[in-house]
Design a protein around this motif. Structure first.
Motif, PDB file in Angstrom:
ATOM      1  N   LEU A   1      -2.627  -8.557  -1.386  1.00 29.09           N
ATOM      2  CA  LEU A   1      -1.846  -9.191  -0.321  1.00 29.09           C
ATOM      3  C   LEU A   1      -1.897  -8.318   0.919  1.00 29.09           C
ATOM      4  N   PRO A   2      -2.268  -8.897   2.034  1.00 32.53           N
ATOM      5  CA  PRO A   2      -2.258  -8.087   3.252  1.00 32.53           C
ATOM      6  C   PRO A   2      -0.824  -7.714   3.612  1.00 32.53           C
ATOM      7  N   THR A   3      -0.640  -6.508   4.094  1.00 34.03           N
ATOM      8  CA  THR A   3       0.703  -6.118   4.509  1.00 34.03           C
ATOM      9  C   THR A   3       0.842  -6.395   5.998  1.00 34.03           C
ATOM     10  N   LEU A   4       2.063  -6.368   6.463  1.00 40.31           N
ATOM     11  CA  LEU A   4       2.269  -6.575   7.892  1.00 40.31           C
ATOM     12  C   LEU A   4       1.613  -5.458   8.684  1.00 40.31           C
TER      13      LEU A   4
ATOM     14  N   TYR B   1       6.139 -11.258  -1.217  1.00 42.40           N
ATOM     15  CA  TYR B   1       6.273  -9.906  -0.702  1.00 42.40           C
ATOM     16  C   TYR B   1       7.456  -9.140  -1.279  1.00 42.40           C
TER      17      TYR B   1
ATOM     18  N   ASP C   1      -1.267  -4.117   7.935  1.00 41.88           N
ATOM     19  CA  ASP C   1      -2.679  -4.488   8.106  1.00 41.88           C
ATOM     20  C   ASP C   1      -2.853  -5.298   9.380  1.00 41.88           C
ATOM     21  N   LEU C   2      -1.914  -6.209   9.545  1.00 45.02           N
ATOM     22  CA  LEU C   2      -1.992  -7.121  10.669  1.00 45.02           C
ATOM     23  C   LEU C   2      -1.757  -6.371  11.974  1.00 45.02           C
TER      24      LEU C   2
END
Lengths: 180, 248, 180
Positions: free
Chosen positions: C162-165, C99, C167-168
């Motif tokens: 890469l999923p970002t925070l 990240y 996204d979560l």
């Protein structure tokens, strides 16, 4: 029992994930794919005809020894664990993803008519779905699909083995169970 | 020993109904109403369904259940369909389809997937109907892992690990990961790949694949960042004027 | 194979520790100790005479199905090729590098709060991270980034995936009904 079969049986016995024929080939350093698949068939038949406590399941592209479903109640008593339950919401979302994948969160929500973020998160955490990538749309939404664990959970060889969607016209009086 | 043959229904936990989870959403409520009235879903009497749907919402409100917005959206849709049904059919417009299709189509698809979910639940589920051998921690099993073969890890585990760190880190160093910043990072990684393979690259070469203005800016920022970090050297050919990027 | 024997076999199969006769008695809700020990003897004999891949071992006052020692070499080979899992420490360091890259060892250590030299070395050996260069600071510290193998391991097309925070966070909380 000949050695090859017994060796394969011992491998199946200790393997942590469904064992692929390719894997058996490399462990045994053999090129004889037929001999391996004959041995597997013969084992499957023996477990079946001998009505043993377990059977050979073909799942997620490999082979795995699993206990016979008829004995579930005794095993549950031994394990004394309450298996993790999937809620109705989770099952709905999961089946949408399984059948419609690759799929976006918005697709799931359109079909279910409700916000499904929390449900997707649960399914992600349980390893039943995964992020496949992002769609080239504004906001670059995440694309979801099912995982190998999904296949293992539902005893599926591959996604082609998913039960076919029913034609509603043929269903007549039967209705989905409310208490799924 | 007790009966060995287990009745499939009996061994399932009874479903606990609590008001909050009565209906999972408006589609679910519609299915319930269609089912209760034994209706053909392709020929739904829209007035009846709309009326019963509204009654349900009223009832939910009267027992203090918060009716979520999506239920109200569905109520509006039903009312709208009902009003369209009351309009005289204009025969000139041949492609005028049954207004009810607006609700029948998604309802049919939803039902189909509900059945599919049931089919799945009826399969022999792992750790519910069938079980695996316990993962024994025997001495035989402790082998050193092969550095070449790594277990496939879920991305979720990576995010988890990162999230934990973010939680622990001081707020001063809190990370704001915007998609833009990630694009630059990604581009840096790609350029590093190219330079690793080729040793050097012509400056325009790095922009070739780029389509949008934004992509070009990202690439440029990536090159600047790499130069700042001395990851690359930027050289210009005196005669041709061509700029080349070299591995630093 | 009669039911009692098959059920006991399935219990032996799933049990985490050697299974005592007392335990089997209580799971099956029977007082018939003799029937259980007859079944166990009969299983042991079958495994032996059938020369199966496993045998019934009597250990620590209980019974356990174990793979036959003759096959240890194959089982070892299977386990050796078992993909190694990344440790928690490695996952943490890797996520920081993924990240925050390009990143210094000191950044990783600042965020993790522990010395991470060994962890970084492991990640380098596994080809998941690489040295991108050195920073113009006293001591010219190494700058790290992720590799192509990293993308492959996580099944990512590129780092943009890469999923970002965020996204979560967008998914919201896990669904409360999905008790896990």
């Amino acid at each position: 029992m000949d050695d090859l079969k017994a060796i394969i049986e011992s491998l199946l016995f200790v393997a942590e994930t469904p064992l692929k024929i390719e894997k058996i080939k490399s462990v045994l350093e053999t090129e004889d794919r037929t001999a391996i698949s004959d041995a597997l068939n013969s084992l499957a038949e023996e477990y079946e005809s001998g009505k043993r406590g377990f059977f050979l399941a073909e799942v997620a592209g490999g082979f795995q020894i699993r206990t016979r479903p008829e004995y579930r109640q005794w095993i549950r008593r031994l394990k004394e664990t309450r298996p993790a339950r999937l809620s109705r919401a989770a099952m709905e979302a999961l089946s949408i993803i399984a059948y419609k994948q690759p799929v976006l969160r918005s697709d799931v929500e359109y079909l279910r008519g409700v916000d499904s973020g929390g449900t997707l998160r649960t399914l992600l955490e349980r390893g039943l779905i995964r992020m496949l990538g992002r769609k080239d749309l504004p906001g670059r939404p995440i694309i979801y699909g099912t995982t190998r664990q999904f296949l293992e959970l539902f005893d599926l060889k591959d996604l082609n083995e998913l039960p076919t969607l029913k034609d509603l016209a043929d269903l007549g009086e039967t209705w989905p169970n409310d208490s799924m | 020993m007790k009966n060995i043959i287990v009745n499939k229904k009996e061994d399932q936990t009874p479903y606990q109904v609590s008001l909050g989870e009565l209906f999972d959403g408006p589609m679910d409520l519609l299915v319930h109403l269609v089912k209760k009235n034994e209706l053909d879903i392709y020929d739904i009497p829209i007035a009846l369904i709309t009326q019963q749907y509204m009654e349900y919402l009223e009832w939910l409100k009267s027992v203090n259940i918060d009716v979520a917005g999506e239920f109200l959206v569905m109520a509006a849709t039903l009312t709208h369909i009902k009003s369209r049904m009351l309009l005289p059919v204009q025969e000139q417009e041949g492609d005028d389809e049954d207004p009810r299709m607006e609700i029948i189509r998604p309802l049919a698809e939803y039902l189909q997937l509900k059945y599919a979910a049931e089919d799945l639940m009826e399969r022999d589920r792992l750790d519910w109907d069938v079980f695996l051998r316990a993962d024994l921690d025997d001495a035989e099993a402790s082998f050193a892992g092969d550095p070449a073969g790594l277990a496939q890890v879920g991305l979720f585990e990576l995010i988890d690990a990162f999230q934990d760190i973010v939680k622990r880190a001081s707020p001063k160093y809190f990370l704001d990961i915007t998609p833009d910043a990630i694009s630059v990072k990604s581009r840096i990684s790609q350029i590093a790949d190219i330079l690793e393979d080729q040793g050097s690259a012509a400056f325009p070469e790095l922009f070739e694949a780029e389509a949008t203005r934004e992509d070009i800016i990202v690439t440029f920022l990536a090159i600047l960042e790499m130069a700042k970090l001395q990851l690359i050297r930027i050289m210009q050919h005196i005669e041709s004027g061509i700029i080349r990027i070299f591995n630093g």
